[in-house]
Motif scaffolding. Structure first.
Motif, PDB file in Angstrom:
ATOM      1  N   HIS A  62       0.842  -1.188   0.000  1.00 30.21           N
ATOM      2  CA  HIS A  62       0.000   0.000   0.000  1.00 30.21           C
ATOM      3  C   HIS A  62       0.886   1.250   0.000  1.00 30.21           C
ATOM      4  O   HIS A  62       1.853   1.342   0.753  1.00 30.21           O
ATOM      5  CB  HIS A  62      -0.895   0.022   1.234  1.00 30.21           C
ATOM      6  CG  HIS A  62      -1.642   1.317   1.393  1.00 30.21           C
ATOM      7  ND1 HIS A  62      -2.737   1.653   0.601  1.00 30.21           N
ATOM      8  CD2 HIS A  62      -1.439   2.381   2.220  1.00 30.21           C
ATOM      9  CE1 HIS A  62      -3.164   2.845   0.952  1.00 30.21           C
ATOM     10  NE2 HIS A  62      -2.410   3.313   1.917  1.00 30.21           N
ATOM     11  N   SER A  63       0.535   2.199  -0.838  1.00 34.49           N
ATOM     12  CA  SER A  63       1.293   3.451  -0.880  1.00 34.49           C
ATOM     13  C   SER A  63       0.365   4.607  -1.209  1.00 34.49           C
ATOM     14  O   SER A  63      -0.721   4.423  -1.759  1.00 34.49           O
ATOM     15  CB  SER A  63       2.415   3.381  -1.929  1.00 34.49           C
ATOM     16  OG  SER A  63       1.874   3.199  -3.233  1.00 34.49           O
ATOM     17  N   ARG A  64       0.812   5.813  -0.845  1.00 34.04           N
ATOM     18  CA  ARG A  64       0.100   7.026  -1.230  1.00 34.04           C
ATOM     19  C   ARG A  64       0.229   7.220  -2.740  1.00 34.04           C
ATOM     20  O   ARG A  64       1.094   6.633  -3.373  1.00 34.04           O
ATOM     21  CB  ARG A  64       0.691   8.247  -0.523  1.00 34.04           C
ATOM     22  CG  ARG A  64       0.620   8.199   0.978  1.00 34.04           C
ATOM     23  CD  ARG A  64       1.280   9.427   1.602  1.00 34.04           C
ATOM     24  NE  ARG A  64       0.479  10.625   1.369  1.00 34.04           N
ATOM     25  CZ  ARG A  64       0.768  11.555   0.485  1.00 34.04           C
ATOM     26  NH1 ARG A  64       1.847  11.453  -0.266  1.00 34.04           N
ATOM     27  NH2 ARG A  64       0.008  12.626   0.347  1.00 34.04           N
ATOM     28  N   GLN A  65      -0.619   8.053  -3.278  1.00 38.38           N
ATOM     29  CA  GLN A  65      -0.566   8.307  -4.712  1.00 38.38           C
ATOM     30  C   GLN A  65      -0.180   9.754  -4.997  1.00 38.38           C
ATOM     31  O   GLN A  65      -0.663  10.678  -4.350  1.00 38.38           O
ATOM     32  CB  GLN A  65      -1.918   8.020  -5.359  1.00 38.38           C
ATOM     33  CG  GLN A  65      -1.888   8.102  -6.882  1.00 38.38           C
ATOM     34  CD  GLN A  65      -3.181   7.611  -7.507  1.00 38.38           C
ATOM     35  OE1 GLN A  65      -4.052   8.406  -7.869  1.00 38.38           O
ATOM     36  NE2 GLN A  65      -3.313   6.288  -7.628  1.00 38.38           N
ATOM     37  N   ILE A  66       0.719   9.913  -5.946  1.00 41.03           N
ATOM     38  CA  ILE A  66       1.040  11.230  -6.476  1.00 41.03           C
ATOM     39  C   ILE A  66       0.749  11.210  -7.971  1.00 41.03           C
ATOM     40  O   ILE A  66       0.575  10.145  -8.573  1.00 41.03           O
ATOM     41  CB  ILE A  66       2.515  11.621  -6.229  1.00 41.03           C
ATOM     42  CG1 ILE A  66       3.469  10.670  -6.981  1.00 41.03           C
ATOM     43  CG2 ILE A  66       2.829  11.637  -4.741  1.00 41.03           C
ATOM     44  CD1 ILE A  66       4.927  11.094  -6.945  1.00 41.03           C
TER      45      ILE A  66
END
Length: 370
Positions: A11-15
């Motif tokens: 899971h990761s943040r989105q840019i």
């Protein structure tokens, strides 16, 4: 062979890099980097277009001087693919290309300068809604870390990254991704695994200075393959001392092999032996050259004899099984037609293109209905 990848992605943040999402479950994006003289605008634009046509989602351009920054303005106006500006040493170059519509800034904490300079870049990026890539590299670590660790290590890469993360957090800036690259596979994999468990920012994968086309492909496939199998990685670049178009092709082959993305033809081909009923290697070379323009996902099997030929051919969209006196072509798992050796490449190309067109039409209908 059309099954989903068993890989569970981190899971990761989105840019957003231009119109390309990075992280947050978005498809793993493929990048490459120009190797032209940036001030040669025509040559650089031509190469960017070739890289994009090969399937790159994002292209990085080195901006080593203010003259290159001015050239970047014309380059940006000439292409539509998202562009990352590669910045070292002079933070003012980052400020300049930000004015000219860059989609992402890559800075190196080992040489960009003090906190005031980093703050200036961050403030500019925030104002213009530009994400930043923190690019840590084993070959350019901060001097005090070189002294502390004696030599580049995974822990040194991670510590360098966390210095920037901490400062970015202090500045309340979170639109960034990270890379922790080394030419050593073990160091790179160790560094990414360590940081992946501690942050949720998107990660840009790469084995830096991996080598030439053959050796670099092998090193990158092993290192990046290990990380991708772990579910680590949101975007990647395969760094080769070769035509950047080859970097894109290798990157696509890598993520296609892991069922993480599909684009173009996935060839299943035997290595050939004395049982082959046609020249498998020559056939494969011709098919790959002729069909590079096809981007719709397809499985095509090319097997030289009847030992594994029918079994593999039945599992592909289009399959060729060697036989005597004629070879047998399968479509969608069923025998379709026979072909002689002197016409098999033409016959296969025709069937593959017809199948690709049908798949494109089916996909277009699905999009319209949705």
């Amino acid at each position: 062979m059309h099954f989903e990848s068993p890989i569970k992605r981190r899971h990761s943040r989105q840019i957003m890099v231009g119109d390309v999402p990075v992280g947050g479950g978005a498809p793993i994006s493929i990048q490459s980097m120009t190797n032209t003289e940036t001030c040669d605008v025509d040559a650089t634009v031509e190469q960017i277009r070739a890289i994009a046509n090969a399937g790159a989602d994002i292209v990085r351009v080195s901006i080593p001087s203010m003259d290159a920054a001015e050239a970047f303005k014309r380059i940006r106006e000439s292409v539509s693919v998202p562009l990352v500006a590669d910045i070292h040493f002079d933070y003012k170059i980052a400020l300049k290309v930000a004015e000219y519509g860059v989609d992402c800034l890559r800075i190196n904490p080992g040489n960009i300068g003090n906190k005031d300079r980093i703050r200036a870049v961050v403030d500019c990026a925030r104002d213009k809604n530009i994400p930043i890539r923190i690019g840590v590299n084993a070959g350019s670590l901060e001097k005090d870390l070189q002294k502390k660790y004696g030599e580049p290590t995974a822990d040194a890469l991670v510590e360098s990254a966390f210095r920037q993360i901490q400062y970015f957090d202090e500045l309340d800036f979170h639109e960034y991704k990270l890379s922790l690259k080394a030419s050593d596979i073990f160091m790179t994999v160790d560094a990414y695994r360590k940081i992946a468990s501690q942050i949720d920012n998107p990660l840009h994968l790469g084995i830096t200075e991996a080598g030439g086309l053959r050796s670099g492909t092998v090193k990158s496939s092993i290192g990046l393959g290990l990380l991708l199998m772990d579910g680590i990685g949101d975007t990647l670049r395969v760094s080769l001392a070769a035509d950047p178009v080859q970097e894109v092709k290798v990157g696509w082959d890598m993520i296609r092999s892991l069922k993480l993305r599909n684009r173009g033809i996935n060839f299943i081909a035997c290595p050939s032996c004395s049982r082959q009923n046609f020249d498998v290697i020559k056939t494969m070379n011709q098919l790959e050259e002729r069909l590079e323009d096809i981007v719709v996902p397809m499985d095509v099997a090319v097997i030289g004899c009847v030992v594994n030929g029918p079994g593999e051919a039945k599992e592909a969209d289009i399959g060729l099984a060697g036989g005597s006196p004629n070879n047998l072509i399968y479509q969608d798992g069923k025998p379709n037609s026979k072909t002689k050796n002197d016409t098999l490449v033409d016959d296969l190309e025709k069937m593959i293109r017809e199948k690709a067109l049908l798949k494109e039409q089916e996909l277009a209908n699905i999009i319209v209905k949705s």
